[in-house]
Design a protein around this motif. Structure first.
Motif, mmCIF file in Angstrom:
data_model
loop_
_atom_site.group_PDB
_atom_site.id
_atom_site.type_symbol
_atom_site.label_atom_id
_atom_site.label_comp_id
_atom_site.label_asym_id
_atom_site.label_seq_id
_atom_site.Cartn_x
_atom_site.Cartn_y
_atom_site.Cartn_z
ATOM 1 N N ASP A 1 12.592 -2.155 4.258
ATOM 2 C CA ASP A 1 11.289 -2.053 3.610
ATOM 3 C C ASP A 1 11.244 -0.946 2.561
ATOM 4 O OD1 ASP A 1 9.964 -4.093 5.183
ATOM 5 O OD2 ASP A 1 10.059 -2.684 6.858
ATOM 6 N N HIS B 1 11.686 2.254 3.210
ATOM 7 C CA HIS B 1 11.263 3.515 3.806
ATOM 8 C C HIS B 1 12.485 4.375 4.134
ATOM 9 C CE1 HIS B 1 7.456 1.208 5.236
ATOM 10 N NE2 HIS B 1 7.312 1.673 4.016
ATOM 11 N N ARG B 2 12.263 5.691 4.144
ATOM 12 C CA ARG B 2 13.377 6.630 4.286
ATOM 13 C C ARG B 2 13.455 7.262 5.657
ATOM 14 N NH1 ARG B 2 12.208 6.043 -0.560
ATOM 15 N NH2 ARG B 2 13.655 6.342 -2.287
ATOM 16 N N SER C 1 9.855 8.582 6.861
ATOM 17 C CA SER C 1 8.749 8.703 5.901
ATOM 18 C C SER C 1 8.372 7.366 5.275
ATOM 19 C CB SER C 1 9.098 9.710 4.802
ATOM 20 O OG SER C 1 10.252 9.320 4.104
ATOM 21 N N THR C 2 7.058 7.098 5.257
ATOM 22 C CA THR C 2 6.497 5.965 4.533
ATOM 23 C C THR C 2 5.561 6.542 3.473
ATOM 24 O OG1 THR C 2 4.466 5.690 5.839
ATOM 25 C CG2 THR C 2 6.487 4.733 6.746
ATOM 26 N N ASN C 3 4.852 5.681 2.755
ATOM 27 C CA ASN C 3 3.939 6.193 1.723
ATOM 28 C C ASN C 3 2.578 6.586 2.300
ATOM 29 O OD1 ASN C 3 2.925 3.687 2.279
ATOM 30 N ND2 ASN C 3 3.124 2.867 0.196
#
Length: 250
Positions: free
Chosen positions: A27, A29-30, A108-110
């Motif tokens: 997706d 994401h990190r 981490s996502t936004n």
């Protein structure tokens, strides 16, 4: 989102027993991870590399993590599994007896960041409220600070500063600290091993993270400063910045 990872052997150690990286899932994401290995005959690097290799592989094949509950569940499950893997490996290989590793990870996502840690590798957050340590050290000295027996300043030079109360892979079961925090435009995360946090002050970290340099240069400046102050340990860090810019994106 922008991110950078850096590791350095330091000026004294013959080997680098730290490991880490910043990885993308399906997706986009990190997952940023820092692991500081220890114990056994050169087995610290085995524990840290096993940790990073497993989490990298699992994260890159993952998708559909959009809530804090999803993130916390994923981190707990995967870190619990890698703890079992390291513990079992040490039993089966005599040269690895007693090995383990710290871990600090940030998913981490936004909208949010979920952090997990065991040991004394740290996670910091720089935002509009200032710069603060988000994780709690699982160390003997930190327990003395928490109980009021010594001050935070005394802890910096305590002779038993490196004694850990908790590590990944040293026991069959391990307790993991997990928390989710808000992550917004302009915020910066710093994950690091104690090779950095033992040498570079929080005020120096803040100043470097706030300057106009690119993330790569900020990471290099932090590493160089830790080496300048002695570099007795391996130095490893990851920086994640919430930014709309794609320049230098990882």
């Amino acid at each position: 989102m922008k991110a950078v990872f850096q590791t350095d052997r330091g000026k004294i150690r013959l080997h680098n027993e730290d490991a880490g990286g910043v990885f993308l899932n399906k997706d986009g994401h990190r997952l940023a991870v820092v692991a500081d290995g220890m114990g056994g005959h050169r087995a610290g690097d085995v524990a840290s590399e096993m940790t990073i290799s497993y989490l990298k592989s699992e994260w890159e094949s993952t998708q559909g993590i959009f809530t804090a509950d999803d993130a916390e569940k994923w981190l707990k499950e995967k870190i619990t599994r890698v703890n079992e893997m390291i513990f079992e490996h040490a039993i089966q290989h005599a040269e690895c007896d007693g090995m383990g590793t710290t871990i600090v990870a940030a998913l981490s996502t936004n909208r949010f960041v979920t952090m997990a840690n065991i040991g004394d590798s740290r996670g910091y957050l720089l935002n509009e409220s200032g710069f603060k340590q988000v994780t709690e050290d699982h160390s003997y000295v930190n327990e003395l600070v928490r109980s009021g027996q010594i001050s935070k300043e005394d802890a910096e030079h305590h002779p038993r500063k490196n004694v850990l109360l908790r590590a990944l892979g040293t026991e069959k079961m391990v307790e993991i600290d997990i928390k989710t925090i808000t992550f917004e435009e302009g915020d910066i995360l710093l994950l690091c091993s104690d090779g950095l946090s033992n040498k570079v002050s929080e005020s120096e970290m803040t100043q470097i993270l706030q300057n106009e340099d690119h993330l790569e240069q900020k990471a290099t400046t932090l590493t160089e400063l830790a080496n300048e102050y002695g570099g007795e340990d391996n130095i490893t860090l990851a920086i994640v910045e919430f930014s709309e810019s794609i320049e230098g994106d990882i």
